[in-house]
Design an enzyme around this catalytic site. Sequence first.
Site, PDB file in Angstrom:
ATOM      1  N   GLU A 153      25.115  27.897  40.445  1.00 65.61           N
ATOM      2  CA  GLU A 153      25.296  28.706  39.231  1.00 65.61           C
ATOM      3  C   GLU A 153      26.762  29.124  39.163  1.00 65.61           C
ATOM      4  O   GLU A 153      27.458  29.114  40.180  1.00 65.61           O
ATOM      5  CB  GLU A 153      24.404  29.953  39.283  1.00 65.61           C
ATOM      6  N   LYS A 188      30.200  31.148  39.211  1.00 67.72           N
ATOM      7  CA  LYS A 188      30.681  32.337  39.920  1.00 67.72           C
ATOM      8  C   LYS A 188      31.423  33.172  38.888  1.00 67.72           C
ATOM      9  O   LYS A 188      32.515  32.821  38.443  1.00 67.72           O
ATOM     10  CB  LYS A 188      31.621  31.946  41.058  1.00 67.72           C
ATOM     11  N   ASP A 246      33.411  36.253  37.152  1.00 71.95           N
ATOM     12  CA  ASP A 246      34.504  37.093  37.614  1.00 71.95           C
ATOM     13  C   ASP A 246      34.303  38.529  37.122  1.00 71.95           C
ATOM     14  O   ASP A 246      34.896  38.955  36.145  1.00 71.95           O
ATOM     15  CB  ASP A 246      35.817  36.517  37.057  1.00 71.95           C
ATOM     16  N   TYR A 260      24.540  40.284  35.021  1.00 69.99           N
ATOM     17  CA  TYR A 260      23.533  39.278  35.378  1.00 69.99           C
ATOM     18  C   TYR A 260      23.311  39.254  36.881  1.00 69.99           C
ATOM     19  O   TYR A 260      24.201  39.543  37.666  1.00 69.99           O
ATOM     20  CB  TYR A 260      23.779  37.927  34.708  1.00 69.99           C
ATOM     21  N   LYS A 306      35.418  26.916  44.329  1.00 70.97           N
ATOM     22  CA  LYS A 306      36.331  27.471  43.335  1.00 70.97           C
ATOM     23  C   LYS A 306      36.934  26.373  42.465  1.00 70.97           C
ATOM     24  O   LYS A 306      37.079  25.239  42.910  1.00 70.97           O
ATOM     25  CB  LYS A 306      37.467  28.241  44.029  1.00 70.97           C
ATOM     26  N   CYS A 340      66.846  41.685  61.767  1.00 69.87           N
ATOM     27  CA  CYS A 340      65.855  42.312  60.897  1.00 69.87           C
ATOM     28  C   CYS A 340      66.572  43.056  59.768  1.00 69.87           C
ATOM     29  O   CYS A 340      67.433  43.892  60.034  1.00 69.87           O
ATOM     30  CB  CYS A 340      64.999  43.288  61.700  1.00 69.87           C
ATOM     31  N   CYS A 391      65.979  47.054  60.311  1.00 73.57           N
ATOM     32  CA  CYS A 391      66.471  47.878  61.419  1.00 73.57           C
ATOM     33  C   CYS A 391      67.622  47.199  62.162  1.00 73.57           C
ATOM     34  O   CYS A 391      68.127  47.739  63.134  1.00 73.57           O
ATOM     35  CB  CYS A 391      65.334  48.209  62.391  1.00 73.57           C
ATOM     36  N   CYS A 442      60.969  40.456  64.225  1.00 66.75           N
ATOM     37  CA  CYS A 442      61.916  41.514  64.535  1.00 66.75           C
ATOM     38  C   CYS A 442      61.553  42.044  65.917  1.00 66.75           C
ATOM     39  O   CYS A 442      60.385  42.265  66.220  1.00 66.75           O
ATOM     40  CB  CYS A 442      61.777  42.616  63.490  1.00 66.75           C
ATOM     41  N   CYS A 488      61.724  50.032  64.409  1.00 67.29           N
ATOM     42  CA  CYS A 488      61.866  49.397  63.101  1.00 67.29           C
ATOM     43  C   CYS A 488      61.024  50.166  62.074  1.00 67.29           C
ATOM     44  O   CYS A 488      59.802  50.208  62.182  1.00 67.29           O
ATOM     45  CB  CYS A 488      61.403  47.945  63.164  1.00 67.29           C
TER      46      CYS A 488
HETATM   47  S1  IVH Z   1      26.201  35.476  45.733  1.00 66.52           S
HETATM   48  C1  IVH Z   1      25.473  36.820  49.733  1.00 66.52           C
HETATM   49  N1  IVH Z   1      26.509  34.466  43.324  1.00 66.52           N
HETATM   50  O1  IVH Z   1      31.526  36.833  44.139  1.00 66.52           O
HETATM   51  C2  IVH Z   1      26.311  36.310  48.668  1.00 66.52           C
HETATM   52  N2  IVH Z   1      28.107  36.029  44.103  1.00 66.52           N
HETATM   53  O2  IVH Z   1      33.389  36.242  46.241  1.00 66.52           O
HETATM   54  C3  IVH Z   1      26.564  37.308  47.652  1.00 66.52           C
HETATM   55  N3  IVH Z   1      29.845  36.579  42.501  1.00 66.52           N
HETATM   56  O3  IVH Z   1      30.696  39.614  46.089  1.00 66.52           O
HETATM   57  C4  IVH Z   1      27.099  36.809  46.437  1.00 66.52           C
HETATM   58  N4  IVH Z   1      29.114  35.290  40.879  1.00 66.52           N
HETATM   59  O4  IVH Z   1      30.325  39.791  43.567  1.00 66.52           O
HETATM   60  C5  IVH Z   1      26.994  35.293  44.255  1.00 66.52           C
HETATM   61  N5  IVH Z   1      26.630  33.566  41.197  1.00 66.52           N
HETATM   62  C6  IVH Z   1      27.121  34.373  42.128  1.00 66.52           C
HETATM   63  C7  IVH Z   1      28.273  35.134  41.913  1.00 66.52           C
HETATM   64  C8  IVH Z   1      28.745  35.956  42.938  1.00 66.52           C
HETATM   65  C9  IVH Z   1      30.034  36.168  41.250  1.00 66.52           C
HETATM   66  C10 IVH Z   1      30.707  37.528  43.228  1.00 66.52           C
HETATM   67  C11 IVH Z   1      29.970  38.546  44.056  1.00 66.52           C
HETATM   68  C12 IVH Z   1      30.495  38.389  45.461  1.00 66.52           C
HETATM   69  C13 IVH Z   1      31.779  37.679  45.226  1.00 66.52           C
HETATM   70  C14 IVH Z   1      32.191  36.890  46.445  1.00 66.52           C
END
Ligand code: IVH
Length: 702
Positions: free
Chosen positions: A121, A123, A125, A230, A320, A412, A415, A430, A436
């Site tokens: 699914e 990810k 933001d 969601y 990613k 450095c 310092c 350093c 320092c």
């Molecule tokens: S699973 C145990 N699924 O990304 C795993 N996280 O970089 C928990 N996030 O802290 C997260 N979309 O806030 C999961 N489809 C998705 C997500 C997701 C966004 C966020 C989440 C997590 C962070 C990690």
Amino acid sequence: MGDAQTEDEAAAELERLAREIARHNRLYHGEDAPEISDADYDALVRRNAALERDFPHLVREDSPSRQVGAAPEGPLAKVAHALPMLSLDNAFADEEVAEFVARVRRFLKLSEDEEVALTAEPKIDGLSCSLRYEKGVLVLAATRGDGSVGEDVTPNARTIADIPERLRGEAPAVFEIRGEVYMSKADFAALNARQAEAGGKIFANPRNAAAGSLRQKDPAITAARPLRFYAHGWGEATAVPGDTQLAVMRSIEAWGVPVSADLERFTDLGPLLAFYRGIEAKRADLGFDIDGVVYKVDRLDWQRRLGQVARAPRWALAHKFPAERAETILEAIDIQVGRTGKLTPVARLTPVSVGGVTVTNATLHNADEIARLGVRVGDRVLIQRAGDVIPQVLENLTPGADRAPYIFPARCPQCDSEAVREEGEVDIRCTGGLICPAQRVERLRHFVSRHALDIEGLGIVHIESFFRDGLLQSPADIFRLTKAQLLGRERWAEVSAANLIAAIDSKRRPPLDRFLYALGIRHVGEVTARDLARRYRSWAGLEAMVDAALAVRAGLQPALGEDERKFALRRDKAVAAAIETPNIGPEVGNAILDFFEETHNREVLQDLFAAGVAPQDVVWETKASPVSGKTLVFTGSLETLSRDEAKAQAEKLGAKVAGSVSAKTDLVIAGPGAGSKLKKAQDLGVAVIDEAAWNALVAEAG
Ligand code: IVH
């Protein structure tokens, strides 16, 4: 700023100054993110005072001269999560996804024909939020915070339309739904337009807007912001409605909580990666920001077996999207001095927008990297930004230009101590140590940082200014700060001073692992700190071990005719044995001992204790089990488990896993083909069991 000639001009300027100064107060005190220097701030205040002197009848109701200080946003109440809120491991390349699946297979010791199904699914933001439902009714909403402790945002969450007050149908007694609070791109743009009109805060991106809107003292503000939610998982649950990730997500959806419209299940890598490409292609049309695709092992029994490492589950992966790139000019190379004295070259760039974020700095890592890129000040460079990582310089687009080559400093810049490169290392350090100032400031910053003592409101700006004025020299000074001292300084008002002192007071009894991590011992990160804390459980216990280990190390002498290398090996082995902690080898062990050997560090510690800091003993229960505190050895081949899983199981039960059998071994788990270790165990009279017995023991203890 221009001289105001007429009354109208003066009135307009006073209005602008009131707004601007209020904003800087908020940035400085409330958000710890000032945008201007103290000198520039003072100039604004002086300009305001001068105008008011010339036009006394124009002094405004909201003039900065009438305010005692910024009204800081009161902190939200803290809540401990019943189960930690984890983060995710990242991958960028397809091969890393394949490797993830292979790792899962190896860990679970799956046969080749066994299918590994994954859900996928987007990810999203946003910011993660845990919604606790008891008997189907929303009782608590909390932000992630540091993963263990978040902020209570319940009244705010209740104003979000996607978050139901009651779950539809039959829900378990307790069920925590976890997911993401976010804002659509269109709503974000409209919000910023409204904010601009009202002279309010402009948000940098939808994520910041969502965070700023959710983390409000006043839920009425949250209610006026178009937030969405969601679900992507769950936390504590008295019952789980299904055996797979997908089934449970479908139940959550049936309870009336949105889940991703793009949630799917795959059993083969090809279609999985095609799905990723498909999401990437429609990324721009989704209406909200996403930064990748998340894969999760579908079977929940496998998720449980896989468990987690540090902060991330072994059963999930964030794939990613590729980093975004841009071209700009390298204007200067500055050298930053870190906590351990490492000199890091930083590229100062002509500001450029990379994927919606303005980038002005990028890391150049080290001297070798500068040489590899062949960059000189004035060159045109290609930079890249991926997720939260610091932007990097990828390529020099004008190599060989007729410009003076960059010469890495031999001293450095902070310092003036000699900067040296140790044999076999890439970093230049350093040698100033605690003379320092940069190293001392960085140590202080690390000490109070989020995963260390987590002292809220004591940001780098305050640390630097307190350090400059001699108020803060060593960590213990933090605990001796008084409200009167803060009030004696510019721009500290009653409320902000009281808040900081309260924040400091609340950290006088830090958990042992955080305290250890905060000390900034080389190579001791959070995981190692936790391993040590779990093993020794109290400061006294740890110190006793360290003193004994130091004595062992000091007492070792090369045997007659023993060469240097052999002696070093012997000493390393002795050190690791003396530290006696799972996962801690000679390199980390030596670093720990080096830290304690330094008189100055002992003084810093004594000073902290004298200032009333007392690390808490470890109370987390490693499960009481027949093997807790015991030393186990696995030998021979295991049939149902991988070595990694067996080791993870043993550690969960509080046991230590060793590589070889000795008089200290309590139990040997022997599979087919066990040889010399089994024989040695038998000779020493150590108990031996087989894999089936081990599995029974684990099942019983779990
Ligand atoms: S699973 C145990 N699924 O990304 C795993 N996280 O970089 C928990 N996030 O802290 C997260 N979309 O806030 C999961 N489809 C998705 C997500 C997701 C966004 C966020 C989440 C997590 C962070 C990690």
